[in-house]
Scaffold this motif. Structure first.
Motif, short mmCIF file in Angstrom:
data_model
loop_
_atom_site.label_atom_id
_atom_site.label_comp_id
_atom_site.label_asym_id
_atom_site.label_seq_id
_atom_site.Cartn_x
_atom_site.Cartn_y
_atom_site.Cartn_z
N ILE A 133 0.84 -1.49 0.39
CA ILE A 133 0.45 -0.21 -0.13
C ILE A 133 0.73 1.42 -0.04
O ILE A 133 0.40 2.32 -0.70
N ALA A 134 2.12 1.40 0.28
CA ALA A 134 2.57 2.32 1.05
C ALA A 134 3.60 2.73 0.20
O ALA A 134 3.67 3.94 -1.14
N ALA A 135 3.69 1.62 -1.41
CA ALA A 135 4.67 1.60 -2.22
C ALA A 135 3.88 2.47 -3.15
O ALA A 135 3.36 2.97 -3.98
N GLU A 172 3.57 5.96 -3.06
CA GLU A 172 4.68 6.21 -2.98
C GLU A 172 4.09 6.43 -4.91
O GLU A 172 4.28 7.20 -5.79
N LYS A 173 3.69 5.90 -5.03
CA LYS A 173 3.61 6.03 -6.83
C LYS A 173 2.87 6.26 -7.68
O LYS A 173 2.73 7.38 -8.19
N ILE A 174 1.71 6.88 -7.15
CA ILE A 174 0.89 8.35 -6.91
C ILE A 174 1.11 8.99 -7.04
O ILE A 174 0.86 10.20 -7.94
N ALA A 175 2.36 9.63 -6.26
CA ALA A 175 2.58 11.14 -5.84
C ALA A 175 3.29 11.31 -6.59
O ALA A 175 3.44 12.36 -7.28
N ALA A 176 3.90 10.42 -6.49
CA ALA A 176 5.58 10.74 -8.33
C ALA A 176 4.76 10.53 -9.75
O ALA A 176 4.68 11.73 -10.04
N LEU A 177 3.65 10.35 -9.70
CA LEU A 177 2.74 10.28 -10.98
C LEU A 177 1.74 11.82 -11.46
O LEU A 177 2.04 12.23 -12.01
N GLU A 178 1.53 12.35 -10.15
CA GLU A 178 1.06 13.63 -10.20
C GLU A 178 1.84 15.29 -9.92
O GLU A 178 1.44 15.34 -10.91
N LYS A 179 3.30 14.21 -9.55
CA LYS A 179 3.88 15.49 -9.94
C LYS A 179 4.70 15.65 -11.18
O LYS A 179 4.90 16.44 -12.13
N ASP A 180 4.51 14.25 -12.00
CA ASP A 180 5.19 14.20 -13.53
C ASP A 180 3.72 14.94 -14.24
O ASP A 180 3.68 15.37 -15.40
N ILE A 181 2.28 14.37 -13.71
CA ILE A 181 1.29 15.11 -14.37
C ILE A 181 1.83 16.46 -14.62
O ILE A 181 0.90 17.31 -16.26
N GLU A 182 1.77 17.17 -13.64
CA GLU A 182 1.36 18.38 -12.78
C GLU A 182 2.94 19.56 -14.69
O GLU A 182 3.58 20.05 -14.71
N ALA A 183 4.12 18.25 -14.12
CA ALA A 183 5.31 19.04 -14.76
C ALA A 183 5.12 18.76 -16.61
O ALA A 183 5.46 19.49 -16.94
N PHE A 184 4.45 17.76 -17.17
CA PHE A 184 3.98 17.66 -18.93
C PHE A 184 2.61 18.15 -19.19
O PHE A 184 1.97 17.34 -19.40
N ALA A 185 2.02 19.19 -18.11
CA ALA A 185 1.00 19.65 -18.39
C ALA A 185 0.65 20.31 -19.64
O ALA A 185 -0.60 20.09 -20.42
N HIS A 186 2.17 20.61 -20.45
CA HIS A 186 1.80 20.46 -21.64
C HIS A 186 1.95 20.38 -22.73
O HIS A 186 1.15 20.23 -24.15
#
Length: 626
Positions: free
Chosen positions: A566-568, A571-585
């Motif tokens: 569950i913890a892993a 963490e994966k979802i949190a990393a994906l959320e950061k990537d989503i923000e970075a690739f918004a364009h």
């Protein structure tokens, strides 16, 4: 079949526009949960559907021969009318009198009203609400309109109503803040927001997911718009001349992007206050007893509140939960025992009922807020009675600024309290309690009439709150989210302690009941002797007691590793959320990341369900061994 349709709905209340060209429809078999912040028009929508209020503009069309039953938020009865007569009013004819009266008495008993002849004027607000609920459920109907049906129901009553409505064959529209109830009963969520009605064909959990996705896409589109605007602005600043048709079109595109309205963020209550310092001595209860007449509500209860304590009190209506909170607050004295309060303790008491008449006598020694509200008093003066300036994490905040944080704009601050909705009065009362910077919060049914958005923020606030919290609540989600210890009222005024939230209590209680049943069956076998036991065995598995519970090999392995998995995933979802923000364009990459996130969230939900099952099973196994 379409049962009801609203088109081009417009409705104002005083200066506030509740609905602006909104639309709504209801199909057969739909069970709709209506949500939105307090004051957006949820109760008004139900009143218009029931035909009790007219829209300012627009049409409400109901199919032929459709029968509608309505439960108001604050029902009123003739004070002299007996309880049973209140329920039967409008439901009884000569043909159905015997059946309806029998059903009414059964429901009244189920919901804790046993004196059928007691006049309505002698009942509490919660009892009158339950009478109105029974009256609404009693007669056949095609559409049920229920405004806060779970208010004033204890946990067992809420479970009964939940099961009743899940089996209900007709259409249902209800306003409720009970998130577990919404999840279990509804198949469609309707959100009222900024004058519009948004529909989601799912339950509450699905609504949260869909709304989050929509807001993420809107945010990504807005980031892309801002990025293009910056490029276009540089082009404009370089002094491009609007000579050619091409250049003029370029400038028009820039102006269209510039003038396009950004997504409007929902206004949210901002809870931020500082509790006063709490010394070593907090609050100690020693052998507290309290009763009325021959009925004992609290019998020999002792407890020492620790720093940071989160304690929830649960039990049937009328068992003494609110009475115990009032004893702790010093509002009423115990019959025996004593309450010892440390010198640094500063209590904030949030009462279940808001009084419209000033109490004749009261104990103000501990700075208790009795929740008296003068309907003629201005909103801002009600807060200023407690503090002109309120100390928060951001420093001193004026009463007016704090009111704005609680979604009371300047024009509403100078309105009389009597013009506020029930939920707005509760939110204002909460502000006044927190304005005194208490370090010991006593919350009596705080989830009644507060909207879900405010409840979510309150729960986050309680996570950061450094003082002690003691709460009476029937809201299972709130108890799970905020409480670390549960005291359950049992027969004879005894209180039993359980660690964890409501779900932990329920699992432990179920395991205890199962263990008791097994023990009773074992005793019966011993008492009846070997022959009866052998005879019972021949009858098959149906007559045997439950088999001893234990983990399978796979369950044991899952139980040992599932928390890490569950913890892993988190963490994966949190990393994906950061990537989503970075690739918004980058819309291709963005869609790929959104799909990955959705897959990870589904896996996380599956793991969480498995974890809950294993935890319940572990609790039952542990109960067998004690």
């Amino acid at each position: 079949m379409n049962l009801l349709t609203i088109e081009h709905l417009t409705k104002s209340y005083t200066e506030r526009l509740l609905f602006d060209d909104a639309a709504f429809s209801l199909q057969e078999g739909e069970k709709v949960g209506v949500i939105g912040i307090n004051g957006t028009g949820k109760s008004t929508l139900l009143k218009m559907l029931a035909g009790l209020e007219e829209p300012d503009a627009g049409t409400i069309t109901t199919a032929n021969h459709v029968v509608i039953r309505y439960l108001p938020q604050h029902p009123e009865f003739d004070p002299a009318m007996p309880s049973l007569a209140c329920v039967l009013a409008g439901n009884v004819s000569e043909e159905n009198r015997w059946t309806i009266e029998s059903d009414a008495k059964a429901m009244m008993t189920r919901l804790g009203i046993k004196d059928f002849s007691q006049p309505a004027g002698q009942l509490s607000g919660g009892q009158r609400k339950r009478l109105a609920l029974i009256s609404a459920l009693l007669a056949p109907a095609d559409i049920l309109l229920l405004d806060e049906p779970t208010n004033h129901l204890d946990n067992e009553m809420a479970d009964w109503l939940e099961d009743y409505l899940k089996k209900w064959k007709g259409a249902l529209v209800m306003v409720t803040h009970d998130r577990y109830f919404l999840d279990s009963v509804t198949n469609r969520i309707v959100e009222i927001d900024k004058g519009s009605i948004y529909s989601y064909q799912t339950n509450y959990s699905g609504f949260l997911e869909l709304k989050t996705e929509r807001e993420e896409m809107e945010a990504a589109s807005e980031r892309k718009r801002q990025s293009i605007l910056r490029v276009e602005l540089e082009w404009i600043r370089r002094g491009a001349r609007a000579r050619s048709t091409k250049q003029k079109a370029h400038i028009q595109r820039y102006e269209e992007l510039r003038d396009r309205q950004a997504p409007v963020q929902d206004a949210k209550v901002e809870l931020s206050s500082i509790s006063t310092r709490l010394g070593k001595t907090t609050v100690e209860l020693e052998h507290i007893c309290k009763g009325y007449g021959e009925r004992k509500l609290v019998d020999d209860f002792s407890y020492i509140f620790l720093k940071g304590d989160r304690v929830g009190f649960i039990g049937p209506n009328g068992c003494g939960k609110s009475t115990l909170l009032k004893i702790i607050a010093g509002i009423i004295p115990p019959d025996a025992g004593q309450v010892m309060v440390g010198q640094t303790v500063k209590m904030g008491y949030y009462a279940q009922e808001i009084a419209s008449e000033r109490p004749e006598d009261g104990n103000q020694e501990r700075g208790i807020d009795f929740s008296y509200m003068d309907p003629e008093q201005r909103v801002i003066d009600y807060v200023k009675d407690t503090a002109e300036y309120i100390r928060t994490a951001d420093g001193l905040i004026s009463a007016s600024a704090m009111l704005e944080r609680f979604l009371f704009p300047p024009e509403k601050q100078y309105s009389p309290i009597g013009k506020l909705s029930g939920g707005e009065k509760k939110r204002l009362n909460l502000l006044r309690v927190l304005a005194s910077s208490p370090n010991f919060l006593l919350l009596d049914e705080i989830t009644n009439d507060l909207d879900i958005a405010t409840l979510t923020i309150l729960e986050d606030y309680l996570d950061r709150y450094e003082g002690i919290v003691a709460a009476v609540s029937h809201d299972r989600y709130f108890l799970d989210r905020t409480m670390k210890r549960i005291f359950a009222f049992e027969e004879g005024g005894r209180l039993r302690q359980y660690e964890g939230g409501y779900t932990d209590y329920a699992a432990r209680k179920a395991a205890e009941e199962e263990a008791k049943q097994e023990a009773a069956e074992a005793r019966e076998k011993i008492q009846t002797g070997p022959k009866a036991a052998a005879s019972s065995e021949k009858k098959g598995q149906r007559t045997r007691g439950p088999q001893k519970l234990k983990f399978t090999y796979k369950e044991q392995k899952d139980y040992e590793t599932i928390e890490g998995e569950i913890a892993a995933l988190e963490e994966k979802i949190a990393a994906l959320e950061k990537d989503i923000e970075a690739f918004a364009h980058d819309f291709v990459k963005l869609n790929q990341l959104m799909a990955e996130k959705k897959e990870a969230e589904a896996a996380l939900e599956e793991k969480m369900e498995r974890w809950m099952y294993l935890e319940e099973l572990a609790a039952k196994i542990a109960a067998q061994q004690t």
